[in-house]
Structures are given as C-alpha cells and as structure tokens.
Design an enzyme around this catalytic site. Structure first.
Site, PDB file in Angstrom:
ATOM      1  N   GLY A 164      -8.410  -0.976 -29.779  1.00 47.39           N
ATOM      2  CA  GLY A 164      -8.271   0.236 -30.592  1.00 47.39           C
ATOM      3  C   GLY A 164      -8.766   1.458 -29.841  1.00 47.39           C
ATOM      4  N   SER A 174      -7.007   3.942 -28.679  1.00 49.58           N
ATOM      5  CA  SER A 174      -6.103   5.102 -28.741  1.00 49.58           C
ATOM      6  C   SER A 174      -6.636   6.238 -29.598  1.00 49.58           C
ATOM      7  CB  SER A 174      -4.746   4.660 -29.308  1.00 49.58           C
ATOM      8  OG  SER A 174      -4.915   4.149 -30.620  1.00 49.58           O
ATOM      9  N   TYR A 180     -11.940  -4.097 -47.904  1.00 46.63           N
ATOM     10  CA  TYR A 180     -12.453  -3.737 -46.568  1.00 46.63           C
ATOM     11  C   TYR A 180     -13.908  -4.205 -46.431  1.00 46.63           C
ATOM     12  CZ  TYR A 180     -14.213  -0.557 -42.898  1.00 46.63           C
ATOM     13  OH  TYR A 180     -14.807  -0.021 -41.782  1.00 46.63           O
ATOM     14  N   LYS A 205     -15.708  -6.652 -43.650  1.00 46.01           N
ATOM     15  CA  LYS A 205     -16.856  -6.282 -42.795  1.00 46.01           C
ATOM     16  C   LYS A 205     -18.057  -7.194 -43.054  1.00 46.01           C
ATOM     17  CE  LYS A 205     -14.968  -3.026 -40.324  1.00 46.01           C
ATOM     18  NZ  LYS A 205     -14.713  -3.218 -38.887  1.00 46.01           N
TER      19      LYS A 205
HETATM   20  N1  NAP Z   1     -14.569   5.987 -39.311  1.00 44.94           N
HETATM   21  C1  NAP Z   1     -15.538   5.446 -40.032  1.00 44.94           C
HETATM   22  O1  NAP Z   1     -16.099   6.089 -40.953  1.00 44.94           O
HETATM   23  C2  NAP Z   1     -16.021   4.042 -39.720  1.00 44.94           C
HETATM   24  C3  NAP Z   1     -17.247   3.646 -40.264  1.00 44.94           C
HETATM   25  C4  NAP Z   1     -17.724   2.368 -40.006  1.00 44.94           C
HETATM   26  C5  NAP Z   1     -17.001   1.508 -39.213  1.00 44.94           C
HETATM   27  N2  NAP Z   1     -15.811   1.895 -38.695  1.00 44.94           N
HETATM   28  C6  NAP Z   1     -15.080   0.914 -37.879  1.00 44.94           C
HETATM   29  O2  NAP Z   1     -14.910   1.431 -36.577  1.00 44.94           O
HETATM   30  C7  NAP Z   1     -13.715   0.901 -36.005  1.00 44.94           C
HETATM   31  C8  NAP Z   1     -12.867   2.052 -35.466  1.00 44.94           C
HETATM   32  O3  NAP Z   1     -12.544   2.925 -36.541  1.00 44.94           O
HETATM   33  P1  NAP Z   1     -12.106   4.438 -36.347  1.00 44.94           P
HETATM   34  O4  NAP Z   1     -12.807   5.211 -37.394  1.00 44.94           O
HETATM   35  O5  NAP Z   1     -12.207   4.842 -34.943  1.00 44.94           O
HETATM   36  O6  NAP Z   1     -10.574   4.313 -36.805  1.00 44.94           O
HETATM   37  P2  NAP Z   1      -9.245   5.057 -36.287  1.00 44.94           P
HETATM   38  O7  NAP Z   1      -9.546   6.410 -35.799  1.00 44.94           O
HETATM   39  O8  NAP Z   1      -8.266   4.878 -37.408  1.00 44.94           O
HETATM   40  O9  NAP Z   1      -8.816   4.134 -35.044  1.00 44.94           O
HETATM   41  C9  NAP Z   1      -8.466   2.782 -35.264  1.00 44.94           C
HETATM   42  C10 NAP Z   1      -8.061   2.138 -33.955  1.00 44.94           C
HETATM   43  O10 NAP Z   1      -7.657   0.778 -34.256  1.00 44.94           O
HETATM   44  C11 NAP Z   1      -6.383   0.542 -33.706  1.00 44.94           C
HETATM   45  N3  NAP Z   1      -5.574  -0.358 -34.526  1.00 44.94           N
HETATM   46  C12 NAP Z   1      -5.374  -0.305 -35.867  1.00 44.94           C
HETATM   47  N4  NAP Z   1      -4.466  -1.233 -36.217  1.00 44.94           N
HETATM   48  C13 NAP Z   1      -4.076  -1.869 -35.075  1.00 44.94           C
HETATM   49  C14 NAP Z   1      -3.155  -2.906 -34.772  1.00 44.94           C
HETATM   50  N5  NAP Z   1      -2.380  -3.461 -35.703  1.00 44.94           N
HETATM   51  N6  NAP Z   1      -3.025  -3.307 -33.488  1.00 44.94           N
HETATM   52  C15 NAP Z   1      -3.759  -2.739 -32.503  1.00 44.94           C
HETATM   53  N7  NAP Z   1      -4.643  -1.754 -32.726  1.00 44.94           N
HETATM   54  C16 NAP Z   1      -4.791  -1.315 -33.995  1.00 44.94           C
HETATM   55  C17 NAP Z   1      -5.700   1.929 -33.673  1.00 44.94           C
HETATM   56  O11 NAP Z   1      -4.730   1.940 -32.629  1.00 44.94           O
HETATM   57  P3  NAP Z   1      -3.132   2.114 -32.877  1.00 44.94           P
HETATM   58  O12 NAP Z   1      -2.934   2.724 -34.233  1.00 44.94           O
HETATM   59  O13 NAP Z   1      -2.704   2.976 -31.734  1.00 44.94           O
HETATM   60  O14 NAP Z   1      -2.607   0.713 -32.762  1.00 44.94           O
HETATM   61  C18 NAP Z   1      -6.872   2.847 -33.312  1.00 44.94           C
HETATM   62  O15 NAP Z   1      -7.051   2.908 -31.926  1.00 44.94           O
HETATM   63  C19 NAP Z   1     -13.049   0.066 -37.100  1.00 44.94           C
HETATM   64  O16 NAP Z   1     -13.345  -1.282 -36.918  1.00 44.94           O
HETATM   65  C20 NAP Z   1     -13.680   0.594 -38.375  1.00 44.94           C
HETATM   66  O17 NAP Z   1     -13.682  -0.368 -39.407  1.00 44.94           O
HETATM   67  C21 NAP Z   1     -15.294   3.156 -38.921  1.00 44.94           C
END
Ligand code: NAP
Length: 265
Positions: free
Chosen positions: A13, A15, A161, A165
């Site tokens: 992930g 990107s 979700y 987690k």
């Molecule tokens: N943002 C928050 O508040 C938060 C808080 C706690 C934990 N997290 C965790 O942190 C992690 C990253 O989250 P983020 O906030 O950075 O989210 P984000 O900005 O939506 O990025 C998600 C990443 O996951 C990849 N992804 C999603 N579905 C995919 C698939 N089918 N195949 C391959 N790659 C996939 C996306 O790449 P593509 O779409 O290019 O495939 C993107 O690079 C996650 O595990 C999330 O649960 C986030």
C-alpha cells in the site's frame, strides 16, 4: 538505522497515505524499498522523485491487487528473482468500508477481510519463507494496526473494520509466539495509529454511495468527529517505523500506539 542501510524492505500500500510516507522515509534512510499497490504508477513517481537524493537507497514499484492471491504470490516470485529476500515487511495496505454488522454488505466485509487479514497473512508467510531460505534471522514484520484494534467504538460504521483490526492484534501476538517457539530473532510489531490524515476516509466515503440513510447519518457523525480532531500525519507514522526498526536487535517492540492528543480514548 545504519544496520538497515542497503537492505530490502517491502511496503504494501505504498501508493498513498501512510505507506507512501513509510516507503519514502525508509528509502531516504538508505534502504532498498519495494513499494506495491494497485496504483503502482504513484510508487513509480515517488521512485523518480527520490533519484539523486543523497544517501538514499533504491525504490522499485510493483503492481499488485490484494484481492487476488495469485497476484500476491507472483509478486513474491518476482521479489525472489530480483532481490532474493526481504529483510523487513511493512504490512500497511488496508481499508475500512462503512458497513455495520446489522445492515452491512457482504462484498464490502469480504474486501476488508481480503486486504486487512488475508493479504497481510499471505505476505507475512511469503516474506518469512524468503527470509528463512536466505538465512535471514534479524528480520522484522510491522503490521499497521489501529487504535480500533484494541477497543470497540460506538460508531457502527467502523465495527467490521474494528473486527479486522482486533484480528491484527491477535495475529501479531500469535506470530511473535510462533517465532519465539522456533527460537527465531525475527521481530514482529503491531503499530496502532489513531486518526491519521490520509485518503482512507475518502475511500470509505466513496464506497458509501449505495448505503442506507441510517449508515449515511452515522458516517456523517463519524466524519464530523474526525474533522474536530487534529490528526496525526503520515510522517508521524513513518517516524514511528524508523524508531521501531532502529532499536537494538534485542528489543522487540510488540505494540506501539500513537493517537492524536485530542482523540477520545
Ligand atoms: N488513516 C487513518 O486514520 C488510519 C488509522 C489507523 C490505522 N490505519 C491503517 O493504516 C493503513 C494505511 O492506511 P492509510 O490511511 O494510509 O490509507 P489510504 O491512504 O487509503 O491508503 C491505503 C493503501 O492501501 C492500498 N490498498 C488498498 N486496497 C488494496 C488492494 N486491494 N490491493 C493492493 N493495495 C491496496 C492502497 O493502494 P491502491 O489503492 O493503489 O491499491 C493504498 O496505497 C491501513 O492498514 C489502515 O487500516 C489508518
């Protein structure tokens, strides 16, 4: 960080959001980064922007859709051919659809399970296989968990979700247990952020178009709360990764939680 210079890390992930910042930060620290995602062109652009950065390692973009196990396995075959193994795996890819337990859509639940749990587990198994074959016993697996992996909030839109987690919490503990039983020195960390400013919430909003009115209302309340808090930045999480992998080899940070100061407990 010096001991990781020139070694290989796979960031899933990469990107967008947290994964993008982690990939960039580890590359700046001299690691050879493999960044995967469906939108691999974004990782490619990051790689191009890193060229010429003093002291930086390399960056390779791989396209992979985590809904398809065959693509994950093919990616690891490519990694084995080009890099032999990875030294660090950052299981970051994840998503959270707004589908509660009473009215949620099966396909959205399945997508969360496929990416947050199945892909994380397959990547972990494959990365450990490559480490084992290459005799790497100081590797590290970091699972992007969440504060939602440790408690159940009141908003129904997060409940499935939250379940995924919680499973990441259990899987991280269980993998540490398996590795200790095998006397391995490979470390496993659950990194649990609270609210981080990324595309995550937009992905959730975009997938909620077909939702019922109740869910839309809960989602609006959830986003209003998110907007009231000063969020963490993706760089805050990338800095935490530097800390986790930077501690001496005899220290295993099993869990690290970071939340915005304002976020309710
Ligand atoms: N943002 C928050 O508040 C938060 C808080 C706690 C934990 N997290 C965790 O942190 C992690 C990253 O989250 P983020 O906030 O950075 O989210 P984000 O900005 O939506 O990025 C998600 C990443 O996951 C990849 N992804 C999603 N579905 C995919 C698939 N089918 N195949 C391959 N790659 C996939 C996306 O790449 P593509 O779409 O290019 O495939 C993107 O690079 C996650 O595990 C999330 O649960 C986030």
């Amino acid at each position: 960080m010096e001991r990781w210079r020139g070694r290989t890390v796979l960031v899933t992930g990469a990107s967008a959001g947290i994964g993008y910042a982690i990939a960039q930060t580890l590359c700046r620290s001299g690691m050879n980064v493999i960044g995967c995602a469906r939108r691999s062109e974004k990782v490619q652009q990051l790689a191009a922007s890193m060229k010429g950065t003093s002291g930086a390692g390399s960056m390779t973009a791989l396209k992979c859709d985590f809904y398809k196990e065959e693509e994950i396995l093919a990616m690891f075959e490519e990694i084995e051919v080009k890099f032999k193994h990875v030294d660090i795996l950052v299981n970051n890819a994840g998503l959270g659809h707004a589908d509660d337990l009473i009215t949620g859509r099966t396909d959205k639940w399945k997508q969360m399970l496929d990416v947050n749990i199945m892909a994380l587990s397959i990547c972990t198994r494959e990365a450990l296989r490559l480490m084992r074959n290459a005799g790497v016993d100081d590797g590290h697996v970091i699972n992007l968990n969440s504060t939602a992996g440790h408690s159940v909030g009141s908003s129904p839109v997060s409940h499935f979700y939250t379940g995924t987690k919680h499973m990441v919490t259990a899987l991280t503990k269980a993998l540490n247990s398996e590795l200790r039983q095998r006397k391995s020195k490979i470390r496993v960390t659950s990194l649990s952020p609270g609210i981080v400013d990324t595309e995550f919430a937009d992905v959730r909003k975009a997938a909620s178009d077909q939702q019922n009115e109740d869910t839309k209302k809960h989602l609006e309340q959830f986003h209003a709360y998110r907007d009231s808090v000063q969020p963490l930045t993706s760089q805050d999480i990338a800095d935490a990764v530097l800390y986790i992998v930077g501690v001496p080899p005899h220290v295993n940070i099993r869990e690290l939680t970071l939340a915005p100061t304002d976020q309710a407990v």
